[in-house]
Design a protein around this motif. Structure first.
Motif, PDB file in Angstrom:
ATOM      1  N   GLY A 146     -51.123 -45.376   8.354  1.00  0.00           N
ATOM      2  CA  GLY A 146     -50.474 -45.881   7.202  1.00  0.00           C
ATOM      3  C   GLY A 146     -48.944 -46.419   7.781  1.00  0.00           C
ATOM      4  N   GLY A 147     -49.042 -47.203   9.622  1.00  0.00           N
ATOM      5  CA  GLY A 147     -47.976 -47.337   9.741  1.00  0.00           C
ATOM      6  C   GLY A 147     -46.341 -48.091   8.781  1.00  0.00           C
ATOM      7  N   ALA A 148     -47.242 -49.050   8.525  1.00  0.00           N
ATOM      8  CA  ALA A 148     -46.220 -49.899   6.886  1.00  0.00           C
ATOM      9  C   ALA A 148     -46.494 -49.273   5.995  1.00  0.00           C
ATOM     10  CB  ALA A 148     -46.968 -51.311   7.083  1.00  0.00           C
ATOM     11  N   ILE A 149     -47.879 -48.650   5.416  1.00  0.00           N
ATOM     12  CA  ILE A 149     -48.288 -48.845   3.779  1.00  0.00           C
ATOM     13  C   ILE A 149     -49.199 -47.857   3.838  1.00  0.00           C
ATOM     14  CG2 ILE A 149     -48.805 -49.425   2.143  1.00  0.00           C
ATOM     15  CD1 ILE A 149     -47.021 -52.626   1.986  1.00  0.00           C
ATOM     16  N   ALA A 150     -49.069 -46.311   3.525  1.00  0.00           N
ATOM     17  CA  ALA A 150     -50.559 -46.410   3.132  1.00  0.00           C
ATOM     18  C   ALA A 150     -50.650 -46.034   1.285  1.00  0.00           C
ATOM     19  CB  ALA A 150     -50.627 -44.855   3.794  1.00  0.00           C
ATOM     20  N   CYS A 151     -51.732 -46.118   0.909  1.00  0.00           N
ATOM     21  CA  CYS A 151     -52.024 -46.010  -0.414  1.00  0.00           C
ATOM     22  C   CYS A 151     -53.398 -44.611  -0.734  1.00  0.00           C
ATOM     23  CB  CYS A 151     -52.456 -46.927  -0.884  1.00  0.00           C
ATOM     24  SG  CYS A 151     -53.468 -47.815  -0.440  1.00  0.00           S
ATOM     25  N   SER A 152     -53.676 -43.936  -1.525  1.00  0.00           N
ATOM     26  CA  SER A 152     -54.634 -42.645  -2.016  1.00  0.00           C
ATOM     27  C   SER A 152     -54.313 -42.775  -3.220  1.00  0.00           C
ATOM     28  CB  SER A 152     -54.335 -41.450  -1.315  1.00  0.00           C
ATOM     29  OG  SER A 152     -52.769 -40.528  -1.325  1.00  0.00           O
ATOM     30  N   GLN A 153     -55.459 -42.018  -3.601  1.00  0.00           N
ATOM     31  CA  GLN A 153     -55.584 -40.826  -5.293  1.00  0.00           C
ATOM     32  C   GLN A 153     -55.771 -42.542  -5.849  1.00  0.00           C
ATOM     33  OE1 GLN A 153     -56.478 -38.322  -5.518  1.00  0.00           O
ATOM     34  NE2 GLN A 153     -56.234 -38.093  -3.511  1.00  0.00           N
ATOM     35  N   GLY A 154     -56.742 -43.360  -5.615  1.00  0.00           N
ATOM     36  CA  GLY A 154     -56.613 -44.880  -6.840  1.00  0.00           C
ATOM     37  C   GLY A 154     -55.580 -45.485  -5.877  1.00  0.00           C
ATOM     38  N   SER A 155     -54.477 -45.548  -5.450  1.00  0.00           N
ATOM     39  CA  SER A 155     -53.705 -46.387  -5.391  1.00  0.00           C
ATOM     40  C   SER A 155     -54.259 -47.668  -5.737  1.00  0.00           C
ATOM     41  CB  SER A 155     -52.485 -45.672  -4.125  1.00  0.00           C
ATOM     42  OG  SER A 155     -52.081 -44.767  -4.598  1.00  0.00           O
ATOM     43  N   ASN A 156     -53.851 -48.673  -6.209  1.00  0.00           N
ATOM     44  CA  ASN A 156     -53.609 -50.386  -5.715  1.00  0.00           C
ATOM     45  C   ASN A 156     -53.040 -50.981  -5.841  1.00  0.00           C
ATOM     46  OD1 ASN A 156     -55.182 -52.816  -6.287  1.00  0.00           O
ATOM     47  ND2 ASN A 156     -55.388 -52.436  -8.481  1.00  0.00           N
ATOM     48  N   VAL A 157     -52.491 -51.279  -4.448  1.00  0.00           N
ATOM     49  CA  VAL A 157     -50.780 -51.674  -4.097  1.00  0.00           C
ATOM     50  C   VAL A 157     -51.443 -53.282  -3.897  1.00  0.00           C
ATOM     51  CG1 VAL A 157     -49.732 -52.083  -2.067  1.00  0.00           C
ATOM     52  CG2 VAL A 157     -50.935 -50.294  -2.598  1.00  0.00           C
ATOM     53  N   SER A 158     -50.354 -54.215  -3.909  1.00  0.00           N
ATOM     54  CA  SER A 158     -50.209 -55.660  -4.012  1.00  0.00           C
ATOM     55  C   SER A 158     -49.417 -56.591  -3.141  1.00  0.00           C
ATOM     56  CB  SER A 158     -51.041 -56.320  -5.657  1.00  0.00           C
ATOM     57  OG  SER A 158     -51.778 -55.820  -6.806  1.00  0.00           O
ATOM     58  N   LEU A 159     -49.289 -57.120  -2.411  1.00  0.00           N
ATOM     59  CA  LEU A 159     -48.531 -57.874  -1.653  1.00  0.00           C
ATOM     60  C   LEU A 159     -48.594 -59.381  -1.701  1.00  0.00           C
ATOM     61  CD1 LEU A 159     -49.105 -55.059  -0.039  1.00  0.00           C
ATOM     62  CD2 LEU A 159     -47.952 -55.920   1.606  1.00  0.00           C
ATOM     63  N   PHE A 160     -46.961 -59.780  -2.152  1.00  0.00           N
ATOM     64  CA  PHE A 160     -46.894 -61.648  -2.376  1.00  0.00           C
ATOM     65  C   PHE A 160     -46.020 -61.313  -1.211  1.00  0.00           C
ATOM     66  CE2 PHE A 160     -48.334 -59.511  -5.812  1.00  0.00           C
ATOM     67  CZ  PHE A 160     -49.456 -60.117  -7.352  1.00  0.00           C
ATOM     68  N   GLY A 161     -46.432 -62.765  -0.612  1.00  0.00           N
ATOM     69  CA  GLY A 161     -45.225 -63.455  -0.012  1.00  0.00           C
ATOM     70  C   GLY A 161     -44.559 -62.322   1.253  1.00  0.00           C
ATOM     71  N   CYS A 162     -45.165 -61.616   2.119  1.00  0.00           N
ATOM     72  CA  CYS A 162     -44.161 -60.875   2.499  1.00  0.00           C
ATOM     73  C   CYS A 162     -45.482 -60.488   3.728  1.00  0.00           C
ATOM     74  CB  CYS A 162     -45.171 -58.879   2.182  1.00  0.00           C
ATOM     75  SG  CYS A 162     -44.204 -58.682   0.636  1.00  0.00           S
ATOM     76  N   ASN A 163     -44.011 -60.106   4.861  1.00  0.00           N
ATOM     77  CA  ASN A 163     -44.398 -59.952   6.422  1.00  0.00           C
ATOM     78  C   ASN A 163     -44.114 -58.546   6.659  1.00  0.00           C
ATOM     79  OD1 ASN A 163     -44.549 -63.177   7.388  1.00  0.00           O
ATOM     80  ND2 ASN A 163     -41.937 -62.843   6.045  1.00  0.00           N
ATOM     81  N   VAL A 164     -45.328 -58.360   7.337  1.00  0.00           N
ATOM     82  CA  VAL A 164     -46.133 -56.953   7.598  1.00  0.00           C
ATOM     83  C   VAL A 164     -45.786 -56.625   9.539  1.00  0.00           C
ATOM     84  CG1 VAL A 164     -47.283 -54.808   7.866  1.00  0.00           C
ATOM     85  CG2 VAL A 164     -47.147 -56.590   4.981  1.00  0.00           C
ATOM     86  N   PHE A 165     -45.538 -56.446  10.492  1.00  0.00           N
ATOM     87  CA  PHE A 165     -45.487 -56.202  11.425  1.00  0.00           C
ATOM     88  C   PHE A 165     -44.745 -55.416  12.467  1.00  0.00           C
ATOM     89  CE2 PHE A 165     -41.857 -58.995  10.505  1.00  0.00           C
ATOM     90  CZ  PHE A 165     -40.992 -58.798  11.065  1.00  0.00           C
ATOM     91  N   ASP A 166     -45.305 -55.047  13.676  1.00  0.00           N
ATOM     92  CA  ASP A 166     -45.030 -54.175  14.435  1.00  0.00           C
ATOM     93  C   ASP A 166     -44.677 -52.457  14.099  1.00  0.00           C
ATOM     94  OD1 ASP A 166     -44.728 -56.920  16.416  1.00  0.00           O
ATOM     95  OD2 ASP A 166     -42.622 -57.229  15.971  1.00  0.00           O
ATOM     96  N   ASN A 167     -45.942 -51.957  13.494  1.00  0.00           N
ATOM     97  CA  ASN A 167     -45.818 -51.386  12.842  1.00  0.00           C
ATOM     98  C   ASN A 167     -46.930 -50.614  13.354  1.00  0.00           C
ATOM     99  OD1 ASN A 167     -44.150 -51.369  10.375  1.00  0.00           O
ATOM    100  ND2 ASN A 167     -45.242 -53.448  10.001  1.00  0.00           N
ATOM    101  N   SER A 168     -46.571 -49.189  13.639  1.00  0.00           N
ATOM    102  CA  SER A 168     -47.867 -48.293  14.129  1.00  0.00           C
ATOM    103  C   SER A 168     -48.019 -47.492  13.932  1.00  0.00           C
ATOM    104  CB  SER A 168     -47.501 -48.335  15.711  1.00  0.00           C
ATOM    105  OG  SER A 168     -46.180 -47.912  16.062  1.00  0.00           O
ATOM    106  N   ALA A 169     -49.629 -46.216  14.242  1.00  0.00           N
ATOM    107  CA  ALA A 169     -49.362 -45.345  13.290  1.00  0.00           C
ATOM    108  C   ALA A 169     -50.537 -44.124  14.700  1.00  0.00           C
ATOM    109  CB  ALA A 169     -50.641 -45.782  12.871  1.00  0.00           C
ATOM    110  N   GLY A 170     -50.316 -43.647  15.293  1.00  0.00           N
ATOM    111  CA  GLY A 170     -51.166 -42.834  15.766  1.00  0.00           C
ATOM    112  C   GLY A 170     -52.218 -42.490  16.347  1.00  0.00           C
ATOM    113  N   GLU A 171     -52.932 -42.569  14.930  1.00  0.00           N
ATOM    114  CA  GLU A 171     -54.509 -42.889  14.451  1.00  0.00           C
ATOM    115  C   GLU A 171     -55.413 -44.032  13.926  1.00  0.00           C
ATOM    116  OE1 GLU A 171     -56.112 -39.307  12.883  1.00  0.00           O
ATOM    117  OE2 GLU A 171     -53.927 -37.730  13.511  1.00  0.00           O
ATOM    118  N   ASN A 172     -54.952 -45.105  12.683  1.00  0.00           N
ATOM    119  CA  ASN A 172     -55.917 -45.326  12.319  1.00  0.00           C
ATOM    120  C   ASN A 172     -54.893 -46.706  11.297  1.00  0.00           C
ATOM    121  OD1 ASN A 172     -57.053 -47.881  12.567  1.00  0.00           O
ATOM    122  ND2 ASN A 172     -59.079 -45.983  12.422  1.00  0.00           N
ATOM    123  N   GLY A 173     -54.686 -47.430  11.322  1.00  0.00           N
ATOM    124  CA  GLY A 173     -54.793 -48.450   9.752  1.00  0.00           C
ATOM    125  C   GLY A 173     -52.830 -48.457  10.762  1.00  0.00           C
TER     126      GLY A 173
END
Length: 223
Positions: free
Chosen positions: A104-131
């Protein structure tokens, strides 16, 4: 519930969370509160564990018109935003250039978290393993009018990936390995050069190694 914490019009930078007693969030920690975070720049923060920029714990907060960039984690997930038992709405915001050691370079969620994005730009993020962009241990993300691109090693990782998209499509989304925008003055990547970009420049004024350094001379200043 009612919003009981308001964070508005601030630049929050160079914070560090040691993860003592399980609390993370190098820039902001919202713990069992409902917050409005609006018109803020959250950058260059770091967490020893999760939530380099922001950690939400038990929170249904709203993040609106914010830039979350250049945050990092040293050992875990969610460099930009980490959500734990939380269901935030993230609106008209840019999340870019964040790095998580694991997921989760930009966002990580766990334990039933429910994340909503409206009109967002998510770019050029990175993670060492995945997502590199979005990572979820549980529910798919809800995306509407959002661009998700150029995140490494992948844009999104959820329990059903790669057999599903990993998100609920509310329409108007772009999910791509490369980004559709390349104008350096369009700092927040919304395909417009306007006051939102100017506010980012002001927020970074005098800083070095910043995405707001439009002439690449090493510092954000009058030139």
């Amino acid at each position: 519930g009612n919003t009981n914490t308001i964070i508005m019009g601030l630049t929050i930078t160079n914070g560090f969370a040691s993860a003592t007693l399980g609390n993370n969030g190098g820039g902001i920690l919202i713990d069992n509160r409902i917050a409005l975070i609006e018109n803020c720049v959250i950058n260059n923060n770091q967490s020893n564990s999760s939530g380099g920029g922001i950690q939400l714990k038990g929170s249904g907060s709203t993040i609106r018109n914010c830039t979350i960039d250049n945050n990092s984690t040293l050992s875990s997930n969610g460099a930009g935003v980490d959500c734990y038992f939380s269901s935030p709405n993230i609106i008209d915001s840019t999340i870019t250039n964040n790095y998580a050691v694991r997921y989760g370079g930009a966002i990580a969620c766990s334990q039933g978290s429910n994340v909503s994005l409206f009109g967002c730009n998510v770019f050029d993020n990175s993670a060492g393993e995945n997502g590199g962009g979005l990572m979820s241990y549980s529910l798919a993300y809800n995306l509407t009018d959002t661009t998700l691109c150029s995140n490494m090693p992948n844009n999104i990782d959820t329990p059903c990936s790669p057999d599903c998209t990993g998100y609920n499509d509310g329409g108007g989304n772009t999910v791509s390995e490369t980004c559709p925008f390349d104008c350096s003055e369009d700092i927040n990547g919304d395909s417009n050069v306007d006051v939102s970009d100017l506010l980012i420049v002001i927020g970074y004024w005098g800083s070095t190694d910043s995405p707001a350094d439009l002439n690449f001379d090493g510092i954000v200043d009058v030139s």
